[in-house]
Design an enzyme around this catalytic site. Structure first.
Site, PDB file in Angstrom:
ATOM      1  N   TRP A  73      -3.766  -1.857  -1.302  1.00 41.57           N
ATOM      2  CA  TRP A  73      -3.804  -3.141  -2.002  1.00 41.57           C
ATOM      3  C   TRP A  73      -4.210  -4.151  -0.931  1.00 41.57           C
ATOM      4  O   TRP A  73      -3.458  -4.433  -0.005  1.00 41.57           O
ATOM      5  CB  TRP A  73      -2.442  -3.491  -2.592  1.00 41.57           C
ATOM      6  N   LYS A  75       5.628 -10.467 -19.212  1.00 46.85           N
ATOM      7  CA  LYS A  75       5.232  -9.122 -19.650  1.00 46.85           C
ATOM      8  C   LYS A  75       3.850  -9.165 -20.293  1.00 46.85           C
ATOM      9  O   LYS A  75       2.977  -8.367 -19.994  1.00 46.85           O
ATOM     10  CB  LYS A  75       6.257  -8.566 -20.647  1.00 46.85           C
ATOM     11  N   GLU A 135      10.466 -14.200 -19.498  1.00 48.22           N
ATOM     12  CA  GLU A 135      10.218 -12.780 -19.190  1.00 48.22           C
ATOM     13  C   GLU A 135       9.232 -12.190 -20.187  1.00 48.22           C
ATOM     14  O   GLU A 135       8.311 -11.455 -19.809  1.00 48.22           O
ATOM     15  CB  GLU A 135      11.543 -12.014 -19.203  1.00 48.22           C
ATOM     16  N   CYS A 149       0.871  -1.184   0.000  1.00 47.39           N
ATOM     17  CA  CYS A 149       0.000   0.000   0.000  1.00 47.39           C
ATOM     18  C   CYS A 149       0.902   1.227   0.000  1.00 47.39           C
ATOM     19  O   CYS A 149       2.101   1.131   0.220  1.00 47.39           O
ATOM     20  CB  CYS A 149      -0.876   0.008   1.261  1.00 47.39           C
ATOM     21  N   HIS A 207       7.988 -32.288 -25.325  1.00 45.99           N
ATOM     22  CA  HIS A 207       7.597 -33.040 -24.109  1.00 45.99           C
ATOM     23  C   HIS A 207       6.208 -32.625 -23.639  1.00 45.99           C
ATOM     24  O   HIS A 207       5.936 -32.590 -22.448  1.00 45.99           O
ATOM     25  CB  HIS A 207       8.663 -32.819 -23.026  1.00 45.99           C
ATOM     26  N   LYS A 216       3.179  -2.702  -7.650  1.00 52.19           N
ATOM     27  CA  LYS A 216       4.578  -2.619  -8.063  1.00 52.19           C
ATOM     28  C   LYS A 216       5.500  -3.348  -7.099  1.00 52.19           C
ATOM     29  O   LYS A 216       6.498  -3.904  -7.487  1.00 52.19           O
ATOM     30  CB  LYS A 216       5.005  -1.158  -8.166  1.00 52.19           C
ATOM     31  N   ASN A 255       0.735   0.150   6.103  1.00 49.84           N
ATOM     32  CA  ASN A 255       1.177  -0.676   4.985  1.00 49.84           C
ATOM     33  C   ASN A 255       1.882  -1.881   5.598  1.00 49.84           C
ATOM     34  O   ASN A 255       2.857  -1.724   6.321  1.00 49.84           O
ATOM     35  CB  ASN A 255       2.139   0.096   4.078  1.00 49.84           C
ATOM     36  N   GLY A 256       1.359  -3.098   5.331  1.00 50.73           N
ATOM     37  CA  GLY A 256       1.987  -4.312   5.874  1.00 50.73           C
ATOM     38  C   GLY A 256       0.921  -5.296   6.313  1.00 50.73           C
ATOM     39  O   GLY A 256      -0.238  -5.196   5.933  1.00 50.73           O
ATOM     40  N   ARG A 279       1.651   1.426  -5.946  1.00 50.00           N
ATOM     41  CA  ARG A 279       1.828   0.424  -4.882  1.00 50.00           C
ATOM     42  C   ARG A 279       0.529  -0.287  -4.550  1.00 50.00           C
ATOM     43  O   ARG A 279       0.510  -1.261  -3.801  1.00 50.00           O
ATOM     44  CB  ARG A 279       2.378   1.089  -3.625  1.00 50.00           C
ATOM     45  N   GLU A 303       0.947 -10.106 -17.713  1.00 49.86           N
ATOM     46  CA  GLU A 303       0.633  -9.205 -16.583  1.00 49.86           C
ATOM     47  C   GLU A 303       0.030  -7.878 -17.038  1.00 49.86           C
ATOM     48  O   GLU A 303      -0.607  -7.195 -16.257  1.00 49.86           O
ATOM     49  CB  GLU A 303       1.851  -8.962 -15.699  1.00 49.86           C
TER      50      GLU A 303
HETATM   51  C1  AGP Z   1       7.497  -7.788 -13.119  1.00 51.54           C
HETATM   52  O1  AGP Z   1       7.059  -7.102 -14.280  1.00 51.54           O
HETATM   53  C2  AGP Z   1       6.472  -7.795 -12.018  1.00 51.54           C
HETATM   54  N1  AGP Z   1       6.061  -6.476 -11.677  1.00 51.54           N
HETATM   55  C3  AGP Z   1       6.897  -8.632 -10.825  1.00 51.54           C
HETATM   56  O2  AGP Z   1       7.097  -9.948 -11.273  1.00 51.54           O
HETATM   57  C4  AGP Z   1       8.178  -8.177 -10.089  1.00 51.54           C
HETATM   58  O3  AGP Z   1       9.307  -8.429 -10.894  1.00 51.54           O
HETATM   59  C5  AGP Z   1       8.292  -8.992  -8.806  1.00 51.54           C
HETATM   60  O4  AGP Z   1       7.188  -8.680  -7.985  1.00 51.54           O
HETATM   61  C6  AGP Z   1       9.595  -8.727  -8.021  1.00 51.54           C
HETATM   62  O5  AGP Z   1       9.628  -7.392  -7.620  1.00 51.54           O
HETATM   63  P1  AGP Z   1      11.036  -6.816  -7.072  1.00 51.54           P
HETATM   64  O6  AGP Z   1      12.013  -6.884  -8.177  1.00 51.54           O
HETATM   65  O7  AGP Z   1      10.718  -5.409  -6.651  1.00 51.54           O
HETATM   66  O8  AGP Z   1      11.460  -7.666  -5.912  1.00 51.54           O
END
Ligand code: AGP
Length: 629
Positions: free
Chosen positions: A75, A506, A502, A2, A525, A624, A101-102, A27, A509
């Site tokens: 969040w 992308k 990766e 958050c 496989h 994020k 936040n937590g 966040r 998400e």
């Molecule tokens: C990547 O596009 C995502 N936002 C997510 O997988 C991110 O890489 C992951 O949450 C790790 O975050 P960090 O690098 O801040 O630890």
């Protein structure tokens, strides 16, 4: 997960708090709220489900006066996203308000105890339990607010960054943190509190990073005097920092390196596109002072200061999540090739709980853009307890993970606002490649010729990325033809197998299209059963390593009427003849190909998501920084 903001000072609090929430919306954004104490001493709390804009609409006709306040964008962790679970939360008497936040892991036990004392609860959140506990402590122990916060937090198990407002003390903000970030900003006759520096940077560059289990008390009283010059203010202010056990601490004031322009979109429609296009510069920034092409040398202070730990390492464990985990997988290939040290790449969430065998001569590398990912933080705390050496690759100065680490390397790419990580990923790969080169050269496990070739090529990467970015319009045009797809498969081998993963991440998400990344050889496989015209296959096929094998995989897909989008080395006529779409990247060293092959995949995911009308910078259900388990 958050965003929290607090303000006390000479100005109206509301505009500053709302602007701060917008800066922290990355966040979390399922609900938001603000609490203000007005000049008449009333504590007003306003909350709304949805984004910060919804809160602003709700507050349009409310009393938002006051020079002290707190605000929160959420969040959800406990309790679904709705108004009553939104922060701030009142205490029973409505004298206190809190933002958090937590996660309070023992909130149920604490709640049961408070209910036995007659306390009632309006929400399903752990946060409301905390503010009730603070009020209960203050009333029953006859102590001031700061002491009540200290005593309450001594009973708490979990992570928190909190700010508490007390309508009977309108000149004081009390804040505290453990496991979630909290920064104090020190302005002229005003103080700021926030989850990170982005809400603070336009007002001041003087900050204090609050440490775990610290409680900060910000006092500021503004008295207007009857003077000849009307309006001159007299301000009394103070900052007091202690531990939750009331041990006095000396505030360490630091200077921010952030600039406001870094926070704006710079004319791009989305932060993600801006950050994709920033990569030539951000990679140059992250190599500056480290890769000296003229002297054919790499200097990583984190390595130089801890050389023996790396040279004597029997094993390197890399722990990370998501995109950072993909960067770690690429590092595995480079470290084993150049330094010949066995590498294990672990998902932090698994590593921390599977009772791993960790030895004192292990080196653990934590990779995290935010530096606040709860699982990665916990993973390195576990490894540290077992005596391992912790080295972190992080993008946020002063974040929790670098502060727990023994050493590390900042990626220095500036704030990454888009939830989908792009420039941080390429900077992580660059930093890890530099580390692998330093170890390999020092150990003598790679030839001087190979070392020099890779170092010189590293210096060329920023302009080679520029050349890939020049294909943006072409990628945008063909990406539009794939928005129909419900599924994608991404394939690659060697250094580009993690790139395939990766690229898949992308896409899924930000466009919500299901996508999986696989080692190309794995097709036979099982996944090859999925091949059809309806499921595009992206193949990362630069002309290096096991290129011929990848070409065979493309042919196997085409033989089954699959549609192939191939990322190839410039001038590759062979794949051009068999694939449906080809995106070319410049030739480079095999270990550096991920820095180029990932760019088209970032752009493709972005353009597909935009055509689908998705919220590219704030995709649904995501945040994020995952600062909770
Ligand atoms: C990547 O596009 C995502 N936002 C997510 O997988 C991110 O890489 C992951 O949450 C790790 O975050 P960090 O690098 O801040 O630890």
């Amino acid at each position: 997960m958050c965003g929290i903001v607090g303000y006390i000072g000479k100005r109206k609090a509301y505009p500053i708090l709302i602007k701060g929430l917008h800066r922290l919306e990355y966040r979390g954004y399922d609900s938001a709220g603000v609490a203000l104490i007005n000049p008449q001493g009333q504590l007003n709390v306003y909350k709304a489900k949805g984004k910060v804009a919804e809160l602003e609409t709700f507050c349009a006709d409310k009393d938002i006066d006051g020079t002290i306040g707190i605000a929160h964008t959420r969040w959800a962790t406990h309790g679904e996203p709705n108004t009553q679970n939104a922060h701030p939360h009142y205490s029973e008497s409505e004298r206190l308000a809190i933002i958090h936040n937590g996660i309070i892991e023992n909130y149920a036990v604490l709640k049961a105890g408070l209910m036995q004392e007659g306390y009632t609860f309006k929400s399903d959140t752990d946060t409301e339990v905390l503010v009730q506990l603070i009020e209960y402590t203050q009333v029953n122990r006859h102590v001031d607010l700061k002491t009540a916060v200290q005593l309450a937090l001594q009973q708490v198990i979990g992570a928190y960054a909190i700010v508490v407002l007390d309508k009977d003390n309108p000149d004081t903000l009390i804040a505290a943190r453990k496991g979630s970030p909290l920064v104090v900003g020190i302005g002229e006759d005003e103080y700021f509190l926030a989850s990170d520096a982005t809400p603070i940077v336009e007002y001041t560059d003087k900050v204090i990073y609050i440490e775990d289990e610290e409680v900060v008390s910000l006092k500021l009283r503004v008295e207007s005097l009857e003077l000849k010059e009307v309006g001159e203010l007299k301000v009394e202010s103070s900052i007091d920092i202690t531990t939750i056990n009331n041990v006095q601490k000396t505030p360490e004031i630091k200077r921010l390196e952030l600039s406001l322009s870094q926070l704006e979109k710079g004319g791009y429609p989305h932060f993600m596109l801006k950050e994709i296009f920033e990569q030539p510069r951000t990679l140059a920034d992250s190599m500056r002072g480290r890769v000296n092409v003229r002297q054919d040398n790499i200097a990583l202070s984190g390595f130089i200061d801890n050389k023996e730990r790396f040279l004597n390492a029997k094993r390197i464990i890399i722990t990370a999540c998501g995109t950072s985990w993909h960067a770690g997988l690429i590092a595995m290939y480079a470290i084993e090739e150049f330094a010949q040290i066995p590498v294990e790449v672990e998902y932090s969430s698994e590593f921390r709980y599977r009772k791993p065998v960790i030895n004192k001569d292990d080196v653990v590398i934590a990779i995290s853009q935010s530096g606040e990912t709860a699982d990665t933080l916990a993973a390195i705390q576990l490894a540290k307890q077992k005596g391992a050496f912790i080295f972190s690759i992080c993008n946020v100065v002063g974040a929790s993970i670098p502060r727990v680490s023994d050493s590390g390397c900042y990626t220095h790419v500036g704030p990454e606002i888009g939830v989908a990580s792009t420039k941080a990923f390429t900077a992580q790969v660059t930093a890890l490649t530099m580390l692998a080169l330093c170890i390999g050269r020092e150990k003598g496990t790679m030839s001087e010729e190979q070392y020099l070739s890779v170092v010189r090529e590293l210096g060329q990467i920023p302009q080679k990325i520029e050349r890939v970015l020049e294909q943006n319009k072409r990628i945008q045009d063909f990406a539009k033809t794939f928005t129909y797809a419900q599924n994608f498969i991404y394939l690659g081998r060697g250094y580009n197998y993690p790139v395939a993963m990766e690229g898949a991440l992308k896409l899924k998400e930000i466009s919500y299209i299901h996508a999986e990344g696989y080692p190309a050889a794995e097709m036979k496989h099982g996944p090859i059963a999925l091949i059809s015209q309806e499921m595009p296959v992206v193949v990362v096929a630069p002309r290096c390593g096991t290129y011929e094998k990848v070409v065979s995989n493309i042919q196997e897909i085409k033989a089954r009427k699959g549609r192939v989008i191939a990322v190839v080395t410039e001038g590759d006529e062979l794949v051009r003849k068999i694939a449906d779409y080809v995106i070319e990247v410049p030739e480079t060293e095999e270990c550096l190909t991920p820095l180029l092959t990932v760019i088209p995949l970032q752009l493709m995911a972005y353009h597909i998501a935009v055509v689908k009308g998705c919220d590219v910078d704030q995709p649904r259900n995501l945040a994020k920084s995952v600062t909770v388990e």
